[in-house]
Design an enzyme around this catalytic site. Structure first.
Site, PDB file in Angstrom:
ATOM      1  N   GLY A 168      65.921  19.884  50.354  1.00  0.00           N
ATOM      2  CA  GLY A 168      65.192  20.886  49.596  1.00  0.00           C
ATOM      3  C   GLY A 168      64.143  21.546  50.474  1.00  0.00           C
ATOM      4  O   GLY A 168      63.750  21.015  51.523  1.00  0.00           O
ATOM      5  N   CYS A 169      63.680  22.709  50.030  1.00  0.00           N
ATOM      6  CA  CYS A 169      62.689  23.419  50.847  1.00  0.00           C
ATOM      7  C   CYS A 169      61.349  22.699  50.872  1.00  0.00           C
ATOM      8  O   CYS A 169      60.741  22.538  51.939  1.00  0.00           O
ATOM      9  CB  CYS A 169      62.533  24.856  50.355  1.00  0.00           C
ATOM     10  SG  CYS A 169      62.128  25.020  48.601  1.00  0.00           S
ATOM     11  N   PHE A 170      60.871  22.218  49.719  1.00  0.00           N
ATOM     12  CA  PHE A 170      59.617  21.462  49.716  1.00  0.00           C
ATOM     13  C   PHE A 170      59.716  20.190  50.550  1.00  0.00           C
ATOM     14  O   PHE A 170      58.807  19.886  51.330  1.00  0.00           O
ATOM     15  CB  PHE A 170      59.212  21.108  48.282  1.00  0.00           C
ATOM     16  CG  PHE A 170      58.654  22.252  47.490  1.00  0.00           C
ATOM     17  CD1 PHE A 170      57.635  23.047  47.995  1.00  0.00           C
ATOM     18  CD2 PHE A 170      59.130  22.527  46.219  1.00  0.00           C
ATOM     19  CE1 PHE A 170      57.108  24.100  47.258  1.00  0.00           C
ATOM     20  CE2 PHE A 170      58.615  23.568  45.477  1.00  0.00           C
ATOM     21  CZ  PHE A 170      57.603  24.365  45.982  1.00  0.00           C
ATOM     22  N   THR A 172      61.588  19.665  53.135  1.00  0.00           N
ATOM     23  CA  THR A 172      61.627  20.032  54.550  1.00  0.00           C
ATOM     24  C   THR A 172      60.220  20.147  55.116  1.00  0.00           C
ATOM     25  O   THR A 172      59.881  19.531  56.135  1.00  0.00           O
ATOM     26  CB  THR A 172      62.382  21.353  54.747  1.00  0.00           C
ATOM     27  OG1 THR A 172      63.763  21.161  54.421  1.00  0.00           O
ATOM     28  CG2 THR A 172      62.281  21.847  56.182  1.00  0.00           C
ATOM     29  N   GLU A 260      56.604  29.496  52.033  1.00  0.00           N
ATOM     30  CA  GLU A 260      56.166  28.215  51.490  1.00  0.00           C
ATOM     31  C   GLU A 260      55.080  27.638  52.389  1.00  0.00           C
ATOM     32  O   GLU A 260      55.162  27.723  53.616  1.00  0.00           O
ATOM     33  CB  GLU A 260      57.359  27.265  51.428  1.00  0.00           C
ATOM     34  CG  GLU A 260      57.088  25.960  50.709  1.00  0.00           C
ATOM     35  CD  GLU A 260      58.393  25.220  50.484  1.00  0.00           C
ATOM     36  OE1 GLU A 260      59.231  25.684  49.688  1.00  0.00           O
ATOM     37  OE2 GLU A 260      58.587  24.182  51.144  1.00  0.00           O
TER      38      GLU A 260
END
Length: 357
Positions: A168-170, A172, A260
């Protein structure tokens, strides 16, 4: 050559054949960007790109800025399996497992961008997703596709399980932010304060979100427990964080398109000084092509439309907390370009190939 000599697998060194890659779910933000990067990649060949409602349209009609003049087709696992070596599956959680299992069974290297194969503990999966997993035989077998942490395992994908779970991006940003401290056994507890752009919600929700709700506004969500929290904890424990530590993770929606920023506030197991922390991060990320350590606070615009993660550390002299700031583009390093980075590693290509844009 003997008649029974094995032919080289497409895409392996010495085979002379470029791996052909299908993208399932190419009408979404992540799938469309993956198709764009593969379309321009000097080694991989973009094959079929699929969608359901948008089948028959060209991707450059749906996303003109990606400039991919390829028609979207209805997904057909048998057809994809016959003509491709790799599949990138860009479906939402719960919708991905069946297609991943079918393509995996047909011998393709599969890279899944959903959360379906990221976790390794079935009990944790049930707690956070509440589902009976569609592909229990594959559950826990995927390589977690964060090259900076799992590069060696990714190199064995073609010869082993052939399944990569894209992070997931968070997670990462959060894992890259805390991994050096976790390895050193320094994380006593941590608060992860995350900000993300509207594209993080995906195409469907992003296009139905009212402008007046987002503009000039910031709000937290997932406060009762965000599904990325166990993923972050799983990977940090694997890096050496004590199993008793439960990082607090709270995301916030901010009025930007994509980007992000994770601000991590870490109480350490013993006092540390700035030089020690700086050395930990230099050693951890020396030579990493897509991790930048900076002395200035990183911002989302610093890494826009790139595969770069930009980090800064600071030791607060009053509280003793270590502060780590990590920024990525949630659609690029957080999802699609990281997927291409993982495929580069898995197929023995230069890690930055097709990503220096």
């Amino acid at each position: 050559m003997a008649d029974d000599a094995a032919a080289p697998v497409a895409g392996t060194p010495g085979s002379g054949a470029a791996p052909r890659v299908a993208v399932l779910g190419a009408s979404g933000f992540a799938g469309a960007l993956a198709a764009r990067l593969l379309h321009r990649h000097p080694h991989f060949e973009l094959g079929a790109i699929t969608a359901r409602a948008e089948a028959g349209m060209r991707l450059d009609e749906l996303y003109p800025h990606h400039r991919v003049p390829v028609e979207l087709t209805t997904p057909d696992v048998d057809r994809i399996a016959e003509g491709h070596d790799v599949a990138v599956v860009a479906y939402p959680h719960g919708a991905s497992s069946e297609a991943v299992a079918a393509l995996h069974a047909r011998g393709l290297v599969v890279l899944d961008l959903s959360a379906d194969f990221r976790l390794t503990d079935p009990a944790v999966y049930r707690e956070w997703y509440g589902d009976v997993h569609v592909a229990p035989d594959l559950f826990g077998t995927a390589v977690y596709g964060l090259p900076e942490i799992h590069r060696d395992a990714l190199r064995g994908v073609r010869d082993g399980g052939r399944l990569i779970a894209g992070p997931g991006c968070f997670p990462t940003a959060s894992i890259l932010a805390l991994a050096p401290l976790a390895r050193a056994g320094l994380v006593q507890d941590a608060i992860l304060d995350a900000k993300t752009g509207v594209s993080g919600a995906g195409r469907k929700l992003a296009r139905t979100t009212h402008y007046v709700d987002v503009s000039e506004n910031v709000h937290a969500y997932g406060v009762a427990g965000h599904r990325h929290q166990p993923e972050i904890r799983q990977e940090l424990v694997a890096q050496g964080m004590d199993t008793g530590v439960q990082p607090v993770f709270v995301p916030h929606l901010v009025p930007v398109d994509q980007g992000e920023l994770v601000s991590a506030y870490v109480r350490t197991t013993r006092p540390v000084d700035p030089d020690e922390v700086a050395a930990l991060y230099r050693d951890a990320y020396a030579g990493e092509p897509f991790v930048e350590l900076t002395g200035a606070e990183p911002g989302m615009r610093d890494v826009l439309a790139s595969n770069v993660a930009r980090l800064r550390t600071h030791v607060d002299p009053r509280s003793g907390h270590v502060l780590v700031f990590a920024t990525i583009d949630n659609l690029w390093k957080g999802t699609s370009s990281q997927a291409i980075q993982s495929l580069n590693v898995a197929f023995g290509r230069p890690e930055d190939e097709g990503l220096l844009v």
